[in-house]
Write a protein that holds these residues in place. Structure first.
Motif, PDB file in Angstrom:
ATOM      1  N   VAL A  94       0.827  -1.199   0.000  1.00 40.75           N
ATOM      2  CA  VAL A  94       0.000   0.000   0.000  1.00 40.75           C
ATOM      3  C   VAL A  94       0.860   1.247   0.000  1.00 40.75           C
ATOM      4  O   VAL A  94       0.646   2.196  -0.745  1.00 40.75           O
ATOM      5  N   ALA A  95       1.866   1.262   0.878  1.00 38.68           N
ATOM      6  CA  ALA A  95       2.720   2.442   0.975  1.00 38.68           C
ATOM      7  C   ALA A  95       3.519   2.654  -0.294  1.00 38.68           C
ATOM      8  O   ALA A  95       3.760   3.776  -0.719  1.00 38.68           O
ATOM      9  N   MET A  96       3.930   1.554  -0.954  1.00 39.47           N
ATOM     10  CA  MET A  96       4.737   1.659  -2.157  1.00 39.47           C
ATOM     11  C   MET A  96       3.939   2.164  -3.351  1.00 39.47           C
ATOM     12  O   MET A  96       4.468   2.665  -4.308  1.00 39.47           O
ATOM     13  N   ALA A  97       2.577   1.997  -3.275  1.00 39.64           N
ATOM     14  CA  ALA A  97       1.756   2.293  -4.443  1.00 39.64           C
ATOM     15  C   ALA A  97       1.099   3.664  -4.392  1.00 39.64           C
ATOM     16  O   ALA A  97       0.280   3.980  -5.215  1.00 39.64           O
ATOM     17  N   GLN A  98       1.480   4.488  -3.419  1.00 34.42           N
ATOM     18  CA  GLN A  98       0.796   5.753  -3.213  1.00 34.42           C
ATOM     19  C   GLN A  98       1.015   6.744  -4.351  1.00 34.42           C
ATOM     20  O   GLN A  98       0.331   7.742  -4.434  1.00 34.42           O
ATOM     21  N   SER A  99       1.908   6.474  -5.230  1.00 35.97           N
ATOM     22  CA  SER A  99       2.228   7.434  -6.277  1.00 35.97           C
ATOM     23  C   SER A  99       1.184   7.476  -7.388  1.00 35.97           C
ATOM     24  O   SER A  99       1.261   8.326  -8.266  1.00 35.97           O
ATOM     25  N   LYS A 100       0.221   6.569  -7.395  1.00 40.96           N
ATOM     26  CA  LYS A 100      -0.761   6.546  -8.470  1.00 40.96           C
ATOM     27  C   LYS A 100      -1.645   7.786  -8.492  1.00 40.96           C
ATOM     28  O   LYS A 100      -2.145   8.163  -9.537  1.00 40.96           O
ATOM     29  N   GLY A 101      -1.902   8.385  -7.345  1.00 48.01           N
ATOM     30  CA  GLY A 101      -2.713   9.598  -7.329  1.00 48.01           C
ATOM     31  C   GLY A 101      -3.681   9.643  -6.170  1.00 48.01           C
ATOM     32  O   GLY A 101      -3.683   8.780  -5.292  1.00 48.01           O
ATOM     33  N   THR A 102      -4.534  10.663  -6.192  1.00 49.73           N
ATOM     34  CA  THR A 102      -5.470  10.941  -5.108  1.00 49.73           C
ATOM     35  C   THR A 102      -6.903  10.904  -5.635  1.00 49.73           C
ATOM     36  O   THR A 102      -7.170  11.335  -6.753  1.00 49.73           O
ATOM     37  N   VAL A 103      -7.804  10.388  -4.827  1.00 52.57           N
ATOM     38  CA  VAL A 103      -9.233  10.406  -5.138  1.00 52.57           C
ATOM     39  C   VAL A 103      -9.926  11.228  -4.065  1.00 52.57           C
ATOM     40  O   VAL A 103      -9.916  10.860  -2.891  1.00 52.57           O
ATOM     41  N   GLU A 104     -10.524  12.352  -4.469  1.00 51.05           N
ATOM     42  CA  GLU A 104     -11.217  13.203  -3.494  1.00 51.05           C
ATOM     43  C   GLU A 104     -12.716  12.936  -3.517  1.00 51.05           C
ATOM     44  O   GLU A 104     -13.330  12.827  -4.586  1.00 51.05           O
ATOM     45  N   GLY A 105     -13.310  12.832  -2.334  1.00 49.93           N
ATOM     46  CA  GLY A 105     -14.745  12.582  -2.252  1.00 49.93           C
ATOM     47  C   GLY A 105     -15.434  13.455  -1.225  1.00 49.93           C
ATOM     48  O   GLY A 105     -14.919  13.677  -0.129  1.00 49.93           O
ATOM     49  N   ILE A 106     -16.613  13.971  -1.602  1.00 48.26           N
ATOM     50  CA  ILE A 106     -17.477  14.696  -0.668  1.00 48.26           C
ATOM     51  C   ILE A 106     -18.527  13.716  -0.134  1.00 48.26           C
ATOM     52  O   ILE A 106     -19.125  12.962  -0.897  1.00 48.26           O
ATOM     53  N   HIS A 107     -18.744  13.741   1.171  1.00 46.74           N
ATOM     54  CA  HIS A 107     -19.752  12.882   1.797  1.00 46.74           C
ATOM     55  C   HIS A 107     -20.194  13.533   3.099  1.00 46.74           C
ATOM     56  O   HIS A 107     -19.649  14.561   3.518  1.00 46.74           O
ATOM     57  N   HIS A 108     -21.184  12.931   3.750  1.00 48.05           N
ATOM     58  CA  HIS A 108     -21.672  13.506   5.011  1.00 48.05           C
ATOM     59  C   HIS A 108     -21.650  12.484   6.148  1.00 48.05           C
ATOM     60  O   HIS A 108     -22.452  12.549   7.081  1.00 48.05           O
ATOM     61  N   TRP A 109     -20.706  11.556   6.083  1.00 48.48           N
ATOM     62  CA  TRP A 109     -20.544  10.575   7.154  1.00 48.48           C
ATOM     63  C   TRP A 109     -19.577  11.122   8.205  1.00 48.48           C
ATOM     64  O   TRP A 109     -18.362  11.127   7.999  1.00 48.48           O
ATOM     65  N   VAL A 110     -20.110  11.544   9.332  1.00 41.31           N
ATOM     66  CA  VAL A 110     -19.260  12.166  10.350  1.00 41.31           C
ATOM     67  C   VAL A 110     -19.406  11.534  11.736  1.00 41.31           C
ATOM     68  O   VAL A 110     -18.635  11.853  12.636  1.00 41.31           O
ATOM     69  N   SER A 111     -20.382  10.652  11.937  1.00 48.36           N
ATOM     70  CA  SER A 111     -20.483   9.991  13.236  1.00 48.36           C
ATOM     71  C   SER A 111     -19.400   8.921  13.343  1.00 48.36           C
ATOM     72  O   SER A 111     -18.761   8.551  12.352  1.00 48.36           O
ATOM     73  N   GLU A 112     -19.212   8.393  14.552  1.00 46.86           N
ATOM     74  CA  GLU A 112     -18.125   7.434  14.790  1.00 46.86           C
ATOM     75  C   GLU A 112     -18.256   6.205  13.905  1.00 46.86           C
ATOM     76  O   GLU A 112     -17.295   5.778  13.242  1.00 46.86           O
ATOM     77  N   SER A 113     -19.440   5.608  13.870  1.00 44.44           N
ATOM     78  CA  SER A 113     -19.610   4.388  13.085  1.00 44.44           C
ATOM     79  C   SER A 113     -19.476   4.660  11.592  1.00 44.44           C
ATOM     80  O   SER A 113     -18.942   3.836  10.842  1.00 44.44           O
TER      81      SER A 113
ATOM     82  N   SER B 244     -13.316  14.870   2.096  1.00 42.54           N
ATOM     83  CA  SER B 244     -13.974  16.177   2.155  1.00 42.54           C
ATOM     84  C   SER B 244     -15.356  15.994   2.773  1.00 42.54           C
ATOM     85  O   SER B 244     -16.381  16.089   2.097  1.00 42.54           O
ATOM     86  N   ALA B 245     -15.372  15.687   4.067  1.00 44.35           N
ATOM     87  CA  ALA B 245     -16.629  15.445   4.773  1.00 44.35           C
ATOM     88  C   ALA B 245     -17.326  16.765   5.075  1.00 44.35           C
ATOM     89  O   ALA B 245     -16.700  17.727   5.517  1.00 44.35           O
TER      90      ALA B 245
END
Length: 416
Positions: free
Chosen positions: A17-36, A58-59
């Motif tokens: 996982v750490a070695m593959a981080q160079s592929k890029g970023t996926v940004e997402g907006i959502h409204h999940w903010v409770s603990e679960s 981007s919660a």
């Protein structure tokens, strides 16, 4: 040279996982903010990371997703869409009609995802012939969550009707607890109203009122009686409900301060996050109906059109992460819901989820799968907003049932 050799050796031991981080970023907006919710989301983002992509969170919490939608509008107006966005109800279809979303037909065809979804879901993940979103779960909306110790102390068992549920309020007060935990947010109140609407009057009447917007049904004595029942439920609520978040209400039931909460099965995730077990520490049962029904909502993610091959590749990885059977299983075991995919085994889910699986199967076969009004799966937003405004005003004021029905009729007429 030794240091160089050690450095090379240490790098080789880093997880993939750490070695593959160079592929890029996926940004997402959502409204999940409770603990679960946060813990459940991590199941998807961990899978995304295993594919070499970093999740940019981007919660935007609050108002059952309305704040997140407003944030999206601002981003789109600035020409800066996120890679992905969480949708409820018709939201994804509306953005697809605006030309903002990618068609996912190729991904669906490649993976056969459409064959794993209940027919009732297709209306919310397709725009015409195009698949436009990816469902991660199915929530049952019409649940009652109860503190088992409180019920046992008061000598209460699962009520078989709303009249019986209301009548148990006196026993619960004598036991020193608040009968029903709720907040004054319109969507929380509407959850209770629509459960009463279908449970007392039946699925056909529910469809006439909230799907067909039939004026005779809207103005009927049955609607007056539904509001009368809601007024009695209001009598089960404490005076401190103003400004109360749904998860806070769930916490009141978990702690024994309150006996019950009427809420979708995202509430179960909060109990589980506190280490509580269904059947031992808390109870789950459908809202009491003369004819069993299953009111559903789904969380789905759409992918926005962004002219960048690297972003598109990341979106594809996100889509495959969401629809992965193991992700759907592990996500929903934390979230409290059940997988959107009907082919995920249920053996190691808890008893509440197993009941949900069984009831969903029966409801699909009997035609009793009903979209939830609260989260936009029954009526278009402009009409759902009228229900929400009238019902919440009725609940927090002394408005009469007849006045509420008239306000509903007038509001629907104005919104047509």
């Amino acid at each position: 040279m030794k240091r160089i050799a050690l450095l090379i050796a240490s790098i080789s031991l880093l997880p993939a996982v750490a070695m593959a981080q160079s592929k890029g970023t996926v940004e997402g907006i959502h409204h999940w903010v409770s603990e679960s919710e946060v813990n459940a989301l991590k199941v998807i983002t961990d899978k995304l990371a295993s594919k070499g992509y970093t999740w940019q969170d981007s919660a935007v919490g609050g108002l059952s997703g309305a704040n997140a939608i407003q944030a999206l509008r601002t981003r789109l107006a600035a020409g800066n869409p996120p890679a992905t966005m969480q949708f409820l109800g018709y939201e994804g279809i509306d953005w697809a009609k605006e030309g903002e979303l990618r068609s996912l037909n190729d991904l669906y065809a490649k993976n056969g995802w459409d064959k794993t979804l209940a027919p009732q879901l297709l209306a919310f993940v397709k725009n015409g012939d195009d698949f436009i979103s990816l469902p991660i779960n199915m929530h049952r909306q019409n649940w009652v969550w109860a503190n088992k110790a409180v019920f046992d102390k008061a000598g209460i068992t699962e009520p078989k009707s709303w009249d019986e549920l209301i009548a148990e309020g006196d026993k619960l007060r004598k036991a020193g607890v608040i009968p029903l935990a709720i907040g004054d947010e319109p969507w929380q109140i509407l959850e209770v109203f629509e459960a009463i609407l279908v449970d007392v009057n039946g699925a056909e009447f529910y469809r006439k009122v909230v799907v067909d917007l039939d004026e005779n049904a809207l103005a009927s004595d049955q609607m007056v009686a539904t509001f009368d029942k809601l007024r009695k439920v209001r009598g089960l609520v404490d005076d401190g409900f103003t400004g109360r978040d749904w998860a806070v209400a769930t916490g009141m039931v978990a702690s024994g301060k309150a006996a019950m909460q009427v809420m979708g099965d995202w509430a179960k995730g909060e109990f589980l996050a506190k280490g509580m077990k269904p059947g031992q520490d808390f109870l789950c049962f459908p809202t009491p109906a003369a004819t069993p029904n299953y009111k559903f909502v789904i969380d789905a993610f759409g992918l926005f059109k962004i002219d960048d091959p690297a972003v598109t590749a990341g979106q594809d990885a996100w889509a495959e992460s969401i629809m992965d059977p193991d992700v759907q299983k592990n996500f929903n075991k934390i979230k409290g819901s059940i997988p959107a995919r009907s082919d995920v085994p249920v053996d190691d889910f808890d008893d509440c989820a197993k009941r949900s699986f069984t009831d969903r199967k029966a409801a699909v076969e009997s035609g009793m799968m009903l979209g939830g009004l609260t989260d936009g799966f029954a009526a278009q937003p402009q009409f759902a907003g009228v229900f929400s405004d009238v019902v919440s005003k009725f609940f927090v004021t002394d408005m009469s049932s007849k006045d509420a029905v008239q306000a509903l009729v007038d509001g629907i007429d104005n919104a047509r």
